[in-house]
Motif scaffolding. Structure first.
Motif, PDB file in Angstrom:
ATOM      1  N   GLU A  32      52.047  47.597  45.647  1.00 34.31           N
ATOM      2  CA  GLU A  32      51.307  48.562  44.823  1.00 34.31           C
ATOM      3  C   GLU A  32      51.198  48.069  43.386  1.00 34.31           C
ATOM      4  O   GLU A  32      50.130  48.165  42.773  1.00 34.31           O
ATOM      5  CB  GLU A  32      51.986  49.925  44.865  1.00 34.31           C
ATOM      6  N   PHE A  33      52.285  47.534  42.851  1.00 42.56           N
ATOM      7  CA  PHE A  33      52.243  47.028  41.474  1.00 42.56           C
ATOM      8  C   PHE A  33      51.340  45.803  41.366  1.00 42.56           C
ATOM      9  O   PHE A  33      50.641  45.631  40.366  1.00 42.56           O
ATOM     10  CB  PHE A  33      53.647  46.735  40.951  1.00 42.56           C
ATOM     11  N   GLN A  34      51.328  44.945  42.391  1.00 41.13           N
ATOM     12  CA  GLN A  34      50.402  43.813  42.390  1.00 41.13           C
ATOM     13  C   GLN A  34      48.966  44.313  42.339  1.00 41.13           C
ATOM     14  O   GLN A  34      48.142  43.783  41.590  1.00 41.13           O
ATOM     15  CB  GLN A  34      50.576  42.964  43.650  1.00 41.13           C
ATOM     16  N   ALA A  35      48.669  45.313  43.151  1.00 41.06           N
ATOM     17  CA  ALA A  35      47.308  45.851  43.211  1.00 41.06           C
ATOM     18  C   ALA A  35      46.898  46.470  41.884  1.00 41.06           C
ATOM     19  O   ALA A  35      45.775  46.268  41.412  1.00 41.06           O
ATOM     20  CB  ALA A  35      47.205  46.870  44.347  1.00 41.06           C
ATOM     21  N   ILE A  36      47.799  47.206  41.273  1.00 39.39           N
ATOM     22  CA  ILE A  36      47.506  47.817  39.969  1.00 39.39           C
ATOM     23  C   ILE A  36      47.245  46.735  38.927  1.00 39.39           C
ATOM     24  O   ILE A  36      46.282  46.814  38.160  1.00 39.39           O
ATOM     25  CB  ILE A  36      48.651  48.759  39.540  1.00 39.39           C
ATOM     26  N   ALA A  37      48.079  45.705  38.922  1.00 34.93           N
ATOM     27  CA  ALA A  37      47.883  44.613  37.967  1.00 34.93           C
ATOM     28  C   ALA A  37      46.553  43.904  38.221  1.00 34.93           C
ATOM     29  O   ALA A  37      45.826  43.583  37.273  1.00 34.93           O
ATOM     30  CB  ALA A  37      49.041  43.621  38.057  1.00 34.93           C
ATOM     31  N   ALA A  38      46.215  43.676  39.489  1.00 36.66           N
ATOM     32  CA  ALA A  38      44.948  43.023  39.816  1.00 36.66           C
ATOM     33  C   ALA A  38      43.769  43.870  39.335  1.00 36.66           C
ATOM     34  O   ALA A  38      42.812  43.343  38.763  1.00 36.66           O
ATOM     35  CB  ALA A  38      44.865  42.774  41.327  1.00 36.66           C
ATOM     36  N   ALA A  39      43.858  45.177  39.558  1.00 39.98           N
ATOM     37  CA  ALA A  39      42.783  46.064  39.104  1.00 39.98           C
ATOM     38  C   ALA A  39      42.657  46.047  37.586  1.00 39.98           C
ATOM     39  O   ALA A  39      41.542  46.034  37.057  1.00 39.98           O
ATOM     40  CB  ALA A  39      43.032  47.486  39.601  1.00 39.98           C
ATOM     41  N   ALA A  47      42.075  39.172  47.202  1.00 37.41           N
ATOM     42  CA  ALA A  47      42.127  39.604  45.801  1.00 37.41           C
ATOM     43  C   ALA A  47      41.152  40.751  45.564  1.00 37.41           C
ATOM     44  O   ALA A  47      41.485  41.729  44.887  1.00 37.41           O
ATOM     45  CB  ALA A  47      41.823  38.434  44.872  1.00 37.41           C
ATOM     46  N   LYS A  48      39.965  40.662  46.133  1.00 39.01           N
ATOM     47  CA  LYS A  48      38.977  41.736  45.984  1.00 39.01           C
ATOM     48  C   LYS A  48      39.508  43.040  46.584  1.00 39.01           C
ATOM     49  O   LYS A  48      39.359  44.112  46.000  1.00 39.01           O
ATOM     50  CB  LYS A  48      37.658  41.347  46.643  1.00 39.01           C
ATOM     51  N   LYS A  49      40.128  42.935  47.755  1.00 37.43           N
ATOM     52  CA  LYS A  49      40.695  44.126  48.398  1.00 37.43           C
ATOM     53  C   LYS A  49      41.834  44.706  47.569  1.00 37.43           C
ATOM     54  O   LYS A  49      41.980  45.926  47.459  1.00 37.43           O
ATOM     55  CB  LYS A  49      41.176  43.785  49.806  1.00 37.43           C
ATOM     56  N   GLU A  86      40.437  46.639  44.617  1.00 38.23           N
ATOM     57  CA  GLU A  86      39.966  47.959  45.041  1.00 38.23           C
ATOM     58  C   GLU A  86      41.138  48.884  45.336  1.00 38.23           C
ATOM     59  O   GLU A  86      41.113  50.064  44.970  1.00 38.23           O
ATOM     60  CB  GLU A  86      39.053  47.843  46.263  1.00 38.23           C
ATOM     61  N   PHE A  87      42.169  48.381  45.991  1.00 36.43           N
ATOM     62  CA  PHE A  87      43.362  49.163  46.267  1.00 36.43           C
ATOM     63  C   PHE A  87      44.010  49.603  44.958  1.00 36.43           C
ATOM     64  O   PHE A  87      44.383  50.766  44.778  1.00 36.43           O
ATOM     65  CB  PHE A  87      44.332  48.331  47.115  1.00 36.43           C
ATOM     66  N   GLY A  88      44.114  48.699  44.010  1.00 38.82           N
ATOM     67  CA  GLY A  88      44.682  49.020  42.705  1.00 38.82           C
ATOM     68  C   GLY A  88      43.871  50.062  41.959  1.00 38.82           C
ATOM     69  O   GLY A  88      44.428  50.967  41.331  1.00 38.82           O
ATOM     70  N   ARG A 140      43.400  55.668  40.123  1.00 35.10           N
ATOM     71  CA  ARG A 140      42.696  56.955  40.132  1.00 35.10           C
ATOM     72  C   ARG A 140      43.546  58.048  40.757  1.00 35.10           C
ATOM     73  O   ARG A 140      43.176  59.216  40.715  1.00 35.10           O
ATOM     74  CB  ARG A 140      41.382  56.829  40.910  1.00 35.10           C
ATOM     75  N   GLY A 141      44.682  57.670  41.336  1.00 39.74           N
ATOM     76  CA  GLY A 141      45.570  58.657  41.942  1.00 39.74           C
ATOM     77  C   GLY A 141      45.161  59.075  43.343  1.00 39.74           C
ATOM     78  O   GLY A 141      45.679  60.059  43.871  1.00 39.74           O
ATOM     79  N   GLU A 142      44.271  58.327  43.951  1.00 40.03           N
ATOM     80  CA  GLU A 142      43.764  58.705  45.260  1.00 40.03           C
ATOM     81  C   GLU A 142      44.758  58.453  46.389  1.00 40.03           C
ATOM     82  O   GLU A 142      44.659  59.075  47.431  1.00 40.03           O
ATOM     83  CB  GLU A 142      42.478  57.928  45.564  1.00 40.03           C
TER      84      GLU A 142
END
Length: 113
Positions: A62-69, A96-98, A101-103, A108-110
């Motif tokens: 999750e933290f990786q995704a947030i950082a990527a976003a 990375a694209k996925k 989007e996950f991030g 957004r808190g979804e």
């Protein structure tokens, strides 16, 4: 706006304890599991560690995704492309694209429980 009440709490697995350097250097030593002689106790502790590692992996992703976003945010003057993020994280560009989007969904808190 108040955050909606959470209907399900995150499970709190057994804590991951860091091993001393000398113990970590011994390939037979793993979180003191080798010293547990009772198979019931060994199964219980090994299961706790398994759940803890899974939970830690999920949170790290999750933290990786947030950082990527955040790195791909078009409002940043120093934003990175998916290819650049993939190179830094040792991912494929599609992954990375996925993750971006996950991030974004996480930010957004979804996807919070």
């Amino acid at each position: 706006m108040a955050e909606p009440e959470r209907t399900q709490r995150r499970l709190r697995p057994a804590p991951l304890l860091f091993e001393p350097t000398t113990a970590a250097a011994d390939p037979e030593h793993f979180f003191d599991l080798e010293s547990i002689e009772d198979p019931r106790e060994l199964l219980a502790r090994a299961t706790e560690l398994t759940l803890a590692f899974r939970a830690a992996t999920d949170r790290a992703i999750e933290f990786q995704a947030i950082a990527a976003a955040q790195l791909a945010d078009p409002h940043r003057f120093d934003r990175l492309t998916a290819a650049a993020i993939a190179e830094r994280a040792e991912w494929t560009e599609d992954y990375a694209k996925k993750m971006v989007e996950f991030g974004r969904a996480l930010l957004r808190g979804e996807l919070r429980d």
